[in-house]
Design a protein around this motif. Sequence first.
Motif, short mmCIF file in Angstrom:
data_model
loop_
_atom_site.label_atom_id
_atom_site.label_comp_id
_atom_site.label_asym_id
_atom_site.label_seq_id
_atom_site.Cartn_x
_atom_site.Cartn_y
_atom_site.Cartn_z
N SER A 12 -38.66 -25.13 22.05
CA SER A 12 -38.71 -26.57 22.21
C SER A 12 -37.37 -27.13 22.67
CB SER A 12 -39.12 -27.23 20.89
OG SER A 12 -38.17 -26.97 19.90
N LYS A 13 -37.45 -28.26 23.37
CA LYS A 13 -36.26 -28.96 23.83
C LYS A 13 -35.55 -29.55 22.61
CE LYS A 13 -37.81 -30.50 28.36
NZ LYS A 13 -37.95 -31.68 29.22
N ILE A 14 -34.26 -29.76 22.76
CA ILE A 14 -33.53 -30.44 21.70
C ILE A 14 -33.36 -31.90 22.09
CG2 ILE A 14 -32.36 -28.36 20.89
CD1 ILE A 14 -29.83 -29.28 22.32
N GLY A 36 -18.79 -21.60 13.78
CA GLY A 36 -18.89 -21.78 12.34
C GLY A 36 -20.31 -22.00 11.87
N ILE A 37 -21.28 -21.53 12.65
CA ILE A 37 -22.68 -21.71 12.29
C ILE A 37 -23.17 -20.42 11.64
CG2 ILE A 37 -25.01 -22.07 13.16
CD1 ILE A 37 -23.69 -23.74 15.43
N GLY A 42 -27.14 -26.43 7.85
CA GLY A 42 -28.28 -27.27 8.12
C GLY A 42 -28.52 -27.57 9.59
N GLU A 43 -27.69 -27.03 10.50
CA GLU A 43 -27.92 -27.26 11.92
C GLU A 43 -29.20 -26.58 12.36
OE1 GLU A 43 -25.10 -25.59 10.92
OE2 GLU A 43 -23.34 -26.59 11.71
N GLU A 44 -29.93 -27.25 13.26
CA GLU A 44 -31.08 -26.60 13.89
C GLU A 44 -30.54 -25.82 15.07
OE1 GLU A 44 -34.77 -28.55 15.13
OE2 GLU A 44 -34.42 -29.91 13.45
N VAL A 45 -30.80 -24.52 15.08
CA VAL A 45 -30.27 -23.64 16.12
C VAL A 45 -31.39 -22.77 16.66
CG1 VAL A 45 -28.62 -21.79 16.59
CG2 VAL A 45 -28.01 -23.58 14.98
N SER A 46 -31.43 -22.65 17.98
CA SER A 46 -32.34 -21.70 18.63
C SER A 46 -31.47 -20.70 19.36
CB SER A 46 -33.24 -22.41 19.64
OG SER A 46 -34.04 -23.37 19.02
N GLU A 65 -28.75 -28.29 17.86
CA GLU A 65 -29.17 -29.68 17.72
C GLU A 65 -28.10 -30.47 16.98
OE1 GLU A 65 -31.49 -32.96 18.15
OE2 GLU A 65 -32.37 -31.03 18.67
N GLY A 66 -27.80 -31.69 17.48
CA GLY A 66 -26.92 -32.61 16.76
C GLY A 66 -25.44 -32.30 16.84
N ARG A 67 -25.03 -31.50 17.82
CA ARG A 67 -23.61 -31.16 17.91
C ARG A 67 -23.19 -31.01 19.36
NH1 ARG A 67 -20.69 -26.21 14.78
NH2 ARG A 67 -18.68 -26.35 15.79
#
Length: 155
Positions: A12-14, A36-37, A42-46, A65-67
Amino acid sequence: MSDNPERELRVSKIRDGTVIDHITAGQALNVLAILGIDGSGGEEVSVGMNVPSDRLGRKDIVKVEGRELSQDEVDVLSLIAPAASINIVRDYEVVEKARVTRPTFVSGVLSCPNANCISTQGEPVESRFEVLDDAVRCVYCDTIIREDLPERIDV
């Protein structure tokens, strides 16, 4: 892309964040470590690893997502993924797209493996490395880092 839509892998697209594309195959986990992931933030990562690429043969892709990445993060990423492109996404649209450029020097982001180097002796000296084509060289002691570069990154 496959001619058969049932055989395509869809990610899916971010909405907002960063897509790091054209990462050297096998380096996606190092990219996550540099950023640092580790899954606890809690980051959404693909992550796509070893996917086909016309330009590289095989590549990795990371979507966060979100960064949005800082220039320092991009500079460090360029050391292990020199062909990467950074796409900034806002409201599902790519608003910025750039290829990483390797800096001439990096400071304060790598540790020198030479125990006798002034940058590792507890002195108030920030590490500084010259960026070479396939490695980095400590400007203080001339130690060259190639294979273990990802383990030496202090971001």
